[in-house]
Design a protein around this motif. Structure first.
Motif: not given
Lengths: 267, 389
Positions: A26-28, A138-139, A141-142, A145-149, A151, A178, A180, B59, B66-67
């Protein structure tokens, strides 16, 4: 389009050498392996790929429903190995792809003769006595953040609507390492961090190496130890480095433990 | 004040949070006052102990690992990353982060801007975007549901007759089109095929399409002459009080042994096309008539034809008025396409829709509806099928 082209596959190294397939997490995308791959290209056939929805994989390779479960990635990877027809391979999976690799080995033992699991976690969420390291919040939260960034990702449709086809940003996007797509990344994050593959581990039948980083805030040592203890005969190597990507932060040490595991080649 | 003091103040008094890390995963080496304010901890407590990860929500740590760190390692820089700082009291501070490294130096420079107002605005935008997306998908679903009430999913299976239909809505399918077709039984061995095009688009056009389709069905049972039917349909639509009008072709089919008698009339609609199986020659069938619901005085003409070894193709003007690099698709191009095809309703129907779509580079400017039929001597062919989307 062939599956290999869809997943931006590159194959390097001598033709008849044992095959090592490196699968990013997960990531790049596949560039994550760029410090590690050269160490194997001298005497191994090294296969790199971008998972559906990641890196430079064809956008059409990603399907929201099919890739809503790790089994979707498993089937794609098995189909790719069938298409490449390189014989049984050593599958090296980082992070979530360690679990995808486990699923491939369990479903298609004929395709995978060895497994290398780099910073794996069979379950990220704490569960009773099991320590995954994360709570459900926590997930969330992640995912927020994914939807706000973005990248580096820019929706080509949105650009079209904005009426700016000249778009100087295009070159930058191409260069972004990266890049995304936010919705795909959030879906991949959800399937990664909400999964539970603990029951799959005892079904692995290939020799398995688990590689951990000494201080990893994503996959703690307890997660790696659990994977080792659950896979029959698995061995664990801890690299003295910080972070979730020892192949980036300590590529020489990581290559060394993997090479020790691969030699002598089983064929 | 000395020059070195000036330089120190550049860092210490910078109006953004500023930290220098010993390495990507390493501890804070320097931190300025604004950073201390943002994270709610004194500078002395940060230096030498805190890592970037330790200042973030969980998060944020995952995103970092990861990024962001892989990007930083690859590109030497990351920009405009939205993260939340986690203060010791559990409070969160939304920030934008830029970070960079220099070649040959493991140190990482990080600047943080507080973005509370931006973040609120962004959240509002996000909510509005989601609402708009939901409204759009609801509209699409509604359009598709409505469309399905106007277009039969597949023409019925008719003994001794092969019939193939296709319908392609214009654009991306979010609008209900005005084209329709219908195939229904009126008596034993007698059927009615209707194909038409209501002017305009959207819900009001769809309502008229529905009216025309069901009125035609009702009229067809008692008015076996298509001209007669069209006259009554015209009166009914004008009495309906709408600005929409329509073009229609109506064909009554009655079986005569191996052949079918076709009685056909046009209302503002292009003629049907007959293709002879033996010669491939294409002829028009039908005499021009008035559109429905538009004029005070109307005229319709019924023509009769015995369909033997021929195909009969009905189509809407989305076919001939498709616009490509060579101008309109046009009647002669359509006739050549049919002439060059096989004696097979499915193949002809598919070839027309595919070719017209290709001519417009895959984006249909208008709806396309095509129905092709042929007498079937030995009744062994497979089931009929409609194609559409």
């Amino acid at each position: 389009m062939s599956r290999a082209r869809m997943l931006n596959v590159s194959v390097r190294g001598p033709a008849d050498a044992p095959v090592v397939v490196l699968v990013h997490g997960f990531g790049c995308g596949q560039h994550m392996w760029r410090h590690l791959a050269p160490a194997f290209e001298v005497d191994h056939r090294v296969v790199l790929l971008d998972l559906p929805g990641s890196g430079e994989a064809d956008p059409a390779s990603y399907d929201t429903v099919r890739h809503g479960r790790l089994e979707g990635y498993r089937d794609d990877l098995a189909a790719l190995l069938d298409e490449l027809a390189l014989g049984p391979v050593t599958l090296v999976g980082h992070s979530v792809s360690a679990m995808i690799s486990v699923l491939v080995q369990v479903a298609r033992p004929d395709l995978v003769e060895r497994l290398v699991l780099v910073t794996p976690s069979a379950r990220y969420l704490d569960d009773g006595e099991y320590v995954g390291g994360f709570a459900a919040d926590d997930i969330d939260d992640l995912l927020g953040l994914m939807s706000r960034n973005h990248l580096g990702w820019q929706d080509p449709l949105a650009t079209l609507v904005a009426g700016d086809p000249s778009s100087d940003t295009h070159g930058e996007l191409e260069a972004s390492f990266c890049r995304t797509r936010p919705d795909v990344a959030a879906e991949f994050a959800a399937v990664t961090f909400r999964g539970d593959n603990r029951a799959d581990l005892p079904r692995v039948t290939a020799p398995t190496l688990v590689v951990q980083a000494a201080q990893d805030s994503v996959a703690p040592l307890t997660a790696g130890a659990f994977v080792r203890d659950s896979i029959p005969g698995a061995v664990l190597e801890v690299i003295d480095t910080r972070g979730h990507c020892p192949h980036l932060t300590a590529p020489a040490e990581t290559a060394e433990v993997v090479r020790r595991f691969l030699v002598p080649a089983p064929r | 004040m000395t020059e070195i003091d000036d330089l120190r103040r550049l860092f210490d008094d910078a109006p953004c949070g500023y930290a220098v890390l010993a390495g990507p995963e390493g501890p804070v080496r320097h931190a300025n006052a604004e950073l201390a304010r943002l994270v709610g901890r004194p500078v002395g407590e940060l230096v030498g102990t805190a890592t970037l990860a330790s200042l973030l929500t969980v998060g944020g740590r995952i995103l970092l690992e990861t990024h962001l760190l892989p990007m930083l390692e690859h590109d030497g820089v990351v920009r405009e990353v939205a993260l939340d700082l986690l203060r010791p009291d559990g409070g969160r501070v939304p920030v934008l982060l830029n970070a960079s490294t220099s070649a040959g130096d493991p140190a990482v420079r990080v600047v943080l801007f507080e973005v509370r107002d931006r973040h609120r605005y962004e959240q509002d935008l996000l909510v509005a975007t989601r609402a708009a997306e939901q409204a759009r998908s609801a509209a699409t679903a509604l359009a598709q549901t409505l469309q399905q009430t106007l277009i039969p999913p597949a023409p019925p299976e008719i003994p001794h007759l092969t019939i193939a239909a296709a319908y392609r809505p214009a654009g991306d399918g979010t609008m209900v089109g005005g084209d329709f077709y219908d195939v229904f039984q009126v008596a034993a061995d007698a059927w009615c095929v209707v194909l038409g095009d209501v002017s305009g688009k959207g819900a009001s056009a769809a309502a008229v399409t529905s009216f025309v389709r069901y009125t035609t069905r009702a009229l067809a049972l008692d008015h076996p002459d298509p001209s007669d039917l069209l006259r009554r349909l015209d009166r009914a639509l004008r009495a309906h009080g709408t600005d929409h009008y329509c073009t229609v072709v109506v064909a009554f089919l009655a079986r005569h042994g191996e052949a079918w008698e076709v009685r056909l009339a046009l209302a503002g609609h292009p003629p049907a096309l007959l293709r002879d199986a033996a010669t491939g020659l294409v002829h028009e069938l039908g005499v021009f008539g008035s559109p429905i619901g538009l004029l005070e005085t109307t005229g319709f003409t019924t023509v009769t034809h015995l369909l033997r070894d021929e195909t009969l193709t009905l189509y809407t003007d989305g076919v001939t008025e498709a616009r490509g690099e060579d101008g309109l698709f046009g009647e002669s191009r359509l006739e050549r396409l049919i002439a060059g095809g096989p004696h097979d309703p499915r193949a002809i129907t598919d070839a027309i829709t595919e070719e017209v779509l290709r001519y417009q580079r895959g984006v249909a400017a208008d709806d396309i509806a095509v129905v092709t039929l042929a007498a079937r001597s030995s009744d062994v062919s497979g089931p009929p099928a409609a194609r559409g989307s």
